[in-house]
Design a protein around this motif. Structure first.
Motif, PDB file in Angstrom:
ATOM      1  N   THR A 273     -38.966   2.085  29.735  1.00 14.80           N
ATOM      2  CA  THR A 273     -37.942   1.981  28.687  1.00 14.80           C
ATOM      3  C   THR A 273     -37.983   3.277  27.891  1.00 14.80           C
ATOM      4  O   THR A 273     -38.985   3.588  27.245  1.00 14.80           O
ATOM      5  CB  THR A 273     -38.223   0.782  27.766  1.00 14.80           C
ATOM      6  OG1 THR A 273     -39.532   0.892  27.227  1.00 14.80           O
ATOM      7  CG2 THR A 273     -38.105  -0.529  28.537  1.00 14.80           C
ATOM      8  N   THR A 274     -36.915   4.029  27.968  1.00 15.82           N
ATOM      9  CA  THR A 274     -36.872   5.331  27.304  1.00 15.82           C
ATOM     10  C   THR A 274     -35.671   5.390  26.377  1.00 15.82           C
ATOM     11  O   THR A 274     -34.693   4.662  26.533  1.00 15.82           O
ATOM     12  CB  THR A 274     -36.775   6.467  28.333  1.00 15.82           C
ATOM     13  OG1 THR A 274     -35.587   6.290  29.117  1.00 15.82           O
ATOM     14  CG2 THR A 274     -37.993   6.494  29.229  1.00 15.82           C
ATOM     15  N   THR A 275     -35.751   6.276  25.410  1.00 19.27           N
ATOM     16  CA  THR A 275     -34.677   6.497  24.459  1.00 19.27           C
ATOM     17  C   THR A 275     -34.056   7.869  24.706  1.00 19.27           C
ATOM     18  O   THR A 275     -34.590   8.694  25.451  1.00 19.27           O
ATOM     19  CB  THR A 275     -35.206   6.413  23.016  1.00 19.27           C
ATOM     20  OG1 THR A 275     -36.166   7.462  22.811  1.00 19.27           O
ATOM     21  CG2 THR A 275     -35.880   5.068  22.765  1.00 19.27           C
ATOM     22  N   ASP A 276     -32.933   8.117  24.048  1.00 17.44           N
ATOM     23  CA  ASP A 276     -32.271   9.413  24.209  1.00 17.44           C
ATOM     24  C   ASP A 276     -33.141  10.556  23.680  1.00 17.44           C
ATOM     25  O   ASP A 276     -33.142  11.657  24.245  1.00 17.44           O
ATOM     26  CB  ASP A 276     -30.926   9.396  23.471  1.00 17.44           C
ATOM     27  CG  ASP A 276     -29.942   8.426  24.096  1.00 17.44           C
ATOM     28  OD1 ASP A 276     -30.132   8.102  25.290  1.00 17.44           O
ATOM     29  OD2 ASP A 276     -28.999   7.997  23.404  1.00 17.44           O
ATOM     30  N   ILE A 277     -33.865  10.286  22.615  1.00 20.73           N
ATOM     31  CA  ILE A 277     -34.739  11.327  22.066  1.00 20.73           C
ATOM     32  C   ILE A 277     -35.815  11.691  23.075  1.00 20.73           C
ATOM     33  O   ILE A 277     -36.123  12.872  23.290  1.00 20.73           O
ATOM     34  CB  ILE A 277     -35.354  10.846  20.738  1.00 20.73           C
ATOM     35  CG1 ILE A 277     -34.250  10.594  19.715  1.00 20.73           C
ATOM     36  CG2 ILE A 277     -36.367  11.853  20.212  1.00 20.73           C
ATOM     37  CD1 ILE A 277     -34.769  10.036  18.404  1.00 20.73           C
ATOM     38  N   GLU A 278     -36.411  10.699  23.720  1.00 23.94           N
ATOM     39  CA  GLU A 278     -37.444  10.970  24.724  1.00 23.94           C
ATOM     40  C   GLU A 278     -36.862  11.742  25.904  1.00 23.94           C
ATOM     41  O   GLU A 278     -37.520  12.622  26.468  1.00 23.94           O
ATOM     42  CB  GLU A 278     -38.058   9.653  25.189  1.00 23.94           C
ATOM     43  CG  GLU A 278     -38.855   8.945  24.123  1.00 23.94           C
ATOM     44  CD  GLU A 278     -39.326   7.570  24.559  1.00 23.94           C
ATOM     45  OE1 GLU A 278     -40.296   7.071  23.989  1.00 23.94           O
ATOM     46  OE2 GLU A 278     -38.708   6.985  25.480  1.00 23.94           O
TER      47      GLU A 278
ATOM     48  N   ASP B  91     -42.197   9.647  35.619  1.00 22.15           N
ATOM     49  CA  ASP B  91     -43.641   9.748  35.811  1.00 22.15           C
ATOM     50  C   ASP B  91     -44.415   8.945  34.775  1.00 22.15           C
ATOM     51  O   ASP B  91     -45.634   8.816  34.889  1.00 22.15           O
ATOM     52  CB  ASP B  91     -44.085  11.213  35.726  1.00 22.15           C
ATOM     53  CG  ASP B  91     -43.413  12.059  36.799  1.00 22.15           C
ATOM     54  OD1 ASP B  91     -43.048  11.486  37.834  1.00 22.15           O
ATOM     55  OD2 ASP B  91     -43.254  13.279  36.577  1.00 22.15           O
ATOM     56  N   ASP B  92     -43.775   8.415  33.752  1.00 20.52           N
ATOM     57  CA  ASP B  92     -44.442   7.687  32.686  1.00 20.52           C
ATOM     58  C   ASP B  92     -44.555   6.220  33.074  1.00 20.52           C
ATOM     59  O   ASP B  92     -43.573   5.474  33.050  1.00 20.52           O
ATOM     60  CB  ASP B  92     -43.663   7.840  31.377  1.00 20.52           C
ATOM     61  CG  ASP B  92     -44.437   7.314  30.180  1.00 20.52           C
ATOM     62  OD1 ASP B  92     -45.592   6.899  30.373  1.00 20.52           O
ATOM     63  OD2 ASP B  92     -43.892   7.329  29.061  1.00 20.52           O
ATOM     64  N   ASP B  93     -45.747   5.791  33.465  1.00 23.66           N
ATOM     65  CA  ASP B  93     -45.973   4.408  33.876  1.00 23.66           C
ATOM     66  C   ASP B  93     -46.838   3.666  32.865  1.00 23.66           C
ATOM     67  O   ASP B  93     -47.630   2.791  33.223  1.00 23.66           O
ATOM     68  CB  ASP B  93     -46.636   4.356  35.253  1.00 23.66           C
ATOM     69  CG  ASP B  93     -47.935   5.142  35.294  1.00 23.66           C
ATOM     70  OD1 ASP B  93     -48.233   5.844  34.304  1.00 23.66           O
ATOM     71  OD2 ASP B  93     -48.667   5.060  36.306  1.00 23.66           O
ATOM     72  N   ARG B  94     -46.690   3.996  31.592  1.00 20.24           N
ATOM     73  CA  ARG B  94     -47.496   3.363  30.555  1.00 20.24           C
ATOM     74  C   ARG B  94     -46.804   2.110  30.016  1.00 20.24           C
ATOM     75  O   ARG B  94     -45.585   1.967  30.089  1.00 20.24           O
ATOM     76  CB  ARG B  94     -47.753   4.343  29.411  1.00 20.24           C
ATOM     77  CG  ARG B  94     -48.572   5.558  29.790  1.00 20.24           C
ATOM     78  CD  ARG B  94     -48.676   6.531  28.635  1.00 20.24           C
ATOM     79  NE  ARG B  94     -47.380   7.097  28.270  1.00 20.24           N
ATOM     80  CZ  ARG B  94     -47.184   7.914  27.241  1.00 20.24           C
ATOM     81  NH1 ARG B  94     -48.210   8.252  26.463  1.00 20.24           N
ATOM     82  NH2 ARG B  94     -45.983   8.381  26.981  1.00 20.24           N
ATOM     83  N   TYR B  95     -47.638   1.226  29.443  1.00 15.85           N
ATOM     84  CA  TYR B  95     -47.097   0.056  28.771  1.00 15.85           C
ATOM     85  C   TYR B  95     -46.555   0.471  27.403  1.00 15.85           C
ATOM     86  O   TYR B  95     -47.082   1.372  26.751  1.00 15.85           O
ATOM     87  CB  TYR B  95     -48.186  -1.006  28.584  1.00 15.85           C
ATOM     88  CG  TYR B  95     -48.600  -1.702  29.856  1.00 15.85           C
ATOM     89  CD1 TYR B  95     -47.893  -2.807  30.331  1.00 15.85           C
ATOM     90  CD2 TYR B  95     -49.707  -1.270  30.572  1.00 15.85           C
ATOM     91  CE1 TYR B  95     -48.276  -3.453  31.497  1.00 15.85           C
ATOM     92  CE2 TYR B  95     -50.107  -1.911  31.739  1.00 15.85           C
ATOM     93  CZ  TYR B  95     -49.383  -3.000  32.197  1.00 15.85           C
ATOM     94  OH  TYR B  95     -49.759  -3.638  33.356  1.00 15.85           O
ATOM     95  N   GLN B  96     -45.526  -0.227  26.976  1.00 14.20           N
ATOM     96  CA  GLN B  96     -44.961   0.014  25.647  1.00 14.20           C
ATOM     97  C   GLN B  96     -45.257  -1.193  24.766  1.00 14.20           C
ATOM     98  O   GLN B  96     -44.776  -2.291  25.005  1.00 14.20           O
ATOM     99  CB  GLN B  96     -43.443   0.252  25.720  1.00 14.20           C
ATOM    100  CG  GLN B  96     -42.843   0.666  24.385  1.00 14.20           C
ATOM    101  CD  GLN B  96     -41.339   0.881  24.471  1.00 14.20           C
ATOM    102  OE1 GLN B  96     -40.576  -0.032  24.193  1.00 14.20           O
ATOM    103  NE2 GLN B  96     -40.930   2.086  24.841  1.00 14.20           N
TER     104      GLN B  96
END
Length: 854
Positions: free
Chosen positions: A264-269, A282-287
């Motif tokens: 789950t990503t945002t526009d800022i990210e 590549d980001d497989d981290r928990y949020q």
């Protein structure tokens, strides 16, 4: 398979093998001859009381799954509403990141290879703010200094020094991530207008931690003014699978299956990842969502129905509640929310996030980018113009550019070459656009407070006050920003101080200078931590100009300034190490013996009187040195003689003041407060009355003692002694005259008696023998009295002669002494005259060398 599901038995062997089907003999008990069977897992008639839940326990472990699901749904709905309320702020932030210019843009419009550069005004302002602020807030020695709570004394000052050294050691050595995190915060603060620090005690590290949280990861609801006063603050955290497992095993989070993490990503990210050159896949981290909220928790409801502060942690992808913990101190009766976030604000705006450089000069950066690209593209078209050619025209090599000094063959259907080719009328880069670009860039630099001061416009002979006024006007905006950063750092250090005091060891891990290693907690209770930055002056240049202005004022009236302290501060501002050794001041002094103080006077070093010293002894030693002719003779040859004598007398006056204080305390019968102690008005008024009475009594005693001393001195004066002897002689003479008068009166009376007897004798017989004997005795007494008077007069004359001889000898000795003094002064004057003549006499010129080697 879940633990609640029992597998079906498979045959008799499986039943026999299943030990759970047998009854434990110890679970069978007889009650009144009957048999009572107590099944495993059941409770008897007397249930055991539940153990109390620890205050810092994970309350989610003691709640039903149904309640946890309802809490997760409610919290996620509130967080989504908070995210929607800040949509416009996020949109503005994203547009600003687009023109940040960290990566060159490969453009295909209006043609492939068109200019893709960006205006640097936004990047320059951000980098300059970060660079200036990190130097001011985090010098090499550390970012912390201390201020004492309450009255300041020697012990408190030593405790403050120990706390300052300890905190700077922690932030520079024990927490190596602190400075990088602080620099990241400053960069994000300049761009977004807001940045956050999360301060907490990290059990995995065994120490305090302060991490940077970007503004996009801290969700504040609409209407809140800051994270400190917001009813709900959500921190979006990202953790790897291994980090989550560590926290679950340690008991910090519930041990539940979270499944696979969802991206789950945002526009800022997305834009940040684009600028940094990596892909978000590549980001497989928990949020995780860590929600600091006031909530009336089911099963732990407040008696008054008031929502209490809790920290609720939820996994975004699985909606599982991982932890619920109380967010107030156990001994707090008001149950106030504990602060874990510190908000930094660039410019205070309408909302909680403030305004950053993106909001202030983002439009200038976008306009400047457009103008730069137009100018570069116009130059490209002017140097390599395009145009139209006839259909039948053929050029060997066709579309490839013609290199310098290269000629190609051309097939022309008819006419000349220029008749078959027509270039479009492209103009060179416009000077109007260039002027407009410069104007926009200057406006953006001015608004971003990064415009350079024109030194050439300033006079070299301008007063310091004028230069300081220009600097202050130029740096006014940045000074306000620095003041906000200073305030936020003070709040951060306050949280760090509480964690260090409550969770750290009771003693220092090293031996501090001038203190016990086991005084840590007591030291932290006595001082406050504040940043080393100065909110009143944003740069070193501004501080140096301020001190130069003060030094110029001190030159006009140096007697009212503490010049050593002023120069000491100036050296510290310049960043020179060991300033206390270069310029020692009286505050650095320790009590010393009077001989050491006299040596310090003669070498020009500062001295200080202390309340506990023997003031009579110190005054006697100092005045003896002033009266010593050998010391004063040597001192008189020094050009600093007057300054040294003035310093000695000033120091003696300090001892006299302390001596007077001790005598007043003796008359008062009590100890006075320490000098310069701030007292309440009522206490000061009462103390003043008592001190006035004691001072009056002391004055009376001193006057009587002075009168006695004067009387004793007068008694020792030869003139007074002679006068006293003369008075005694006169008294004796008066006594003698009085006795003589009495004797004359008695003699006259005797004569009258005798005449009367003679007259009677003519008529009576002559005097009897008894009368004759009495008359002889009276005559003998009179003769003896006359002899004593003569002897007394002779003794008095001898005493007067001896006194006159002694006075004559004293006058003679005094005359000889005056003659010797006049002779010495004449000799000294003659020596000084000879020195002046020798100094005024011109030196003989050196003989010129002879020519020819003669």
């Amino acid at each position: 398979m879940e633990k609640a599901i029992n597998p079906a038995p498979m045959g008799l062997d499986s039943v026999l093998d299943d030990t759970s089907m047998f009854i434990d003999p110890q679970a069978v008990a007889g009650v009144d001859g009957a048999i009572e069977i107590v099944l495993e897992g059941e409770v008897g008639d007397m249930p055991e009381e539940d153990e109390p839940i620890a205050f810092d326990a994970n309350l989610a472990e003691h709640m039903d799954d149904k309640d946890l699901s309802a809490i997760a749904s409610e919290m996620l709905e509130l967080v989504d509403a908070d995210i929607e309320s800040r949509k416009d702020w996020v949109s503005m932030y994203v547009k600003g990141l687009e023109v940040l210019g960290m990566k060159y843009e490969e453009r295909t419009e209006p043609w492939a290879g068109a200019c893709g550069v960006y205006s640097t005004v936004l990047t320059e302002a951000t980098i300059r703010f970060q660079s200036e602020t990190i130097i001011e807030t985090f010098p090499a020695a550390g970012p912390v200094k201390t201020e004492i709570i309450g009255d300041s004394d020697k012990e408190s000052e030593e405790a403050a020094d120990r706390v300052r050294d300890d905190m700077n050691f922690r932030l520079t050595e024990e927490m190596p991530e602190y400075r990088p995190e602080h620099e990241r915060l400053l960069y994000s603060l300049g761009l977004a207008g807001a940045a956050f620090k999360k301060v907490y005690n990290d059990p995995s590290l065994g120490r305090q931690a302060s991490i940077f949280c970007p503004a996009e990861d801290i969700i504040i609801p609409y209407g809140a003014s800051s994270s400190m006063t917001a009813e709900r603050v959500t921190h979006v955290m990202r953790k790897t699978e291994n980090e989550v497992r560590k926290l679950q095993v340690s008991g910090f989070y519930r041990d539940v299956d979270l499944g696979e993490p969802l991206s789950t990503t945002t526009d800022i990210e997305k834009y940040k990842a684009k600028d940094q050159g990596y892909s978000l896949t590549d980001d497989d981290r928990y949020q995780f969502l860590e929600i600091h909220v006031d909530y009336d928790l089911p099963g732990f409801e407040d008696e008054d129905g008031i929502g209490r502060p809790y920290i609720i942690t939820i996994d975004r992808s699985s909606s599982e509640v991982l932890a619920i913990r109380r967010n107030w101190k156990e001994d707090d009766p008001l149950k106030l929310k504990r602060q874990h976030f510190v908000q930094y604000t660039y410019v205070v705006g309408f909302g909680a996030y403030g305004l950053g450089l993106i909001h202030l000069i983002g439009g200038y950066a976008r306009a400047g980018t457009s103008l730069i690209r137009q100018l570069v593209d116009a130059g490209t078209l002017s140097n390599l113009p395009g145009g139209l050619k006839s259909r039948g025209l053929r050029i060997k090599g066709d579309d490839t550019p013609i290199a310098p000094c290269e000629f190609r063959d051309v097939d022309i259907p008819s006419g000349s070459v220029k008749d078959n080719i027509m270039t479009l009328p492209y103009k060179e880069p416009s000077q109007v656009l260039l002027a407009l670009l410069n104007q926009i860039t200057d406006e953006g630099r001015r608004l971003g407070s990064i415009a350079d001061m024109q030194i050439s416009d300033m006079s070299a002979n301008a007063p310091v006050g004028t230069t300081l006024a220009l600097l202050e006007r130029q740096l006014k905006t940045m000074s306000a920003v620095q003041a906000r950063v200073h305030y936020s750092m003070k709040q951060e250090f306050k949280l760090l101080k509480e964690i260090v005091r409550d969770n750290a060891q009771t003693d220092y891990s090293y031996t501090p200078v001038g203190g016990d290693t086991k005084a840590k907690r007591a030291d932290y209770d006595r001082v406050n931590l504040i940043p080393v930055s100065d909110p009143n002056s944003a740069t070193m240049a501004q501080r140096i100009m301020q001190y130069q202005a003060v030094i110029q004022l001190a030159q006009g009236a140096p007697q009212i300034y503490d010049l050593p302290y002023l120069h000491r501060q100036m050296i510290e501002v310049l960043g020179v190490k060991n300033a206390e050794k270069l310029v020692p001041i009286s505050d650095d002094m320790e009590p010393r013996d009077p001989i050491s103080e006299n040596m310090a006077f003669l070498t020009g070093k500062p001295t200080k009187a202390f309340l506990t010293q023997d003031h009579d002894a110190h005054i006697a030693v100092h005045t003896s040195m002033l009266q010593d002719p050998m010391v004063m003779g040597q001192l008189g040859q020094s050009p600093q003689a007057q300054a040294i004598q003035a310093a000695i007398m000033t120091h003696v006056y300090e001892h006299v003041a302390f001596q007077y204080r001790a005598k007043v305390e003796q008359q008062l019968g009590a100890t006075l407060p320490a000098p310069n102690t701030q007292l309440p008005p009522m206490v000061e008024a009462q103390l003043s009355k008592l001190v006035a009475q004691a001072a009056t009594q002391l004055l009376t005693v001193n006057k009587s003692q002075q009168a006695q001393q004067q009387a004793q001195q007068q008694l020792q004066d030869p003139t007074i002694q002679i006068q006293m002897k003369e008075a005694a002689v006169k008294e004796k003479e008066a006594d003698t005259r009085a006795k003589k008068v009495d004797a004359d009166i008695a003699l006259g009376q005797a004569e009258l008696d005798l005449k009367r007897q003679v007259q009677l004798g003519k008529q009576a017989p002559t005097e009897t023998p008894e009368m004759i004997a009495q008359r002889h005795m009276q005559e003998m007494a009179q003769n003896q009295q006359a002899h004593q008077q003569a002897m007394a007069q002779q003794a008095q004359q001898q005493q007067l002669a001896a006194a006159a001889q002694q006075q004559k000898l004293q006058h003679t000795e005094q005359g000889h002494r005056q003659k010797l003094n006049h002779a010495e002064k004449a000799a000294e004057a003659k020596v000084e005259a000879m020195k002046k003549i020798a100094a005024a006499k011109p030196a003989k010129p050196k003989a010129a060398p002879k020519k020819g080697g003669e």
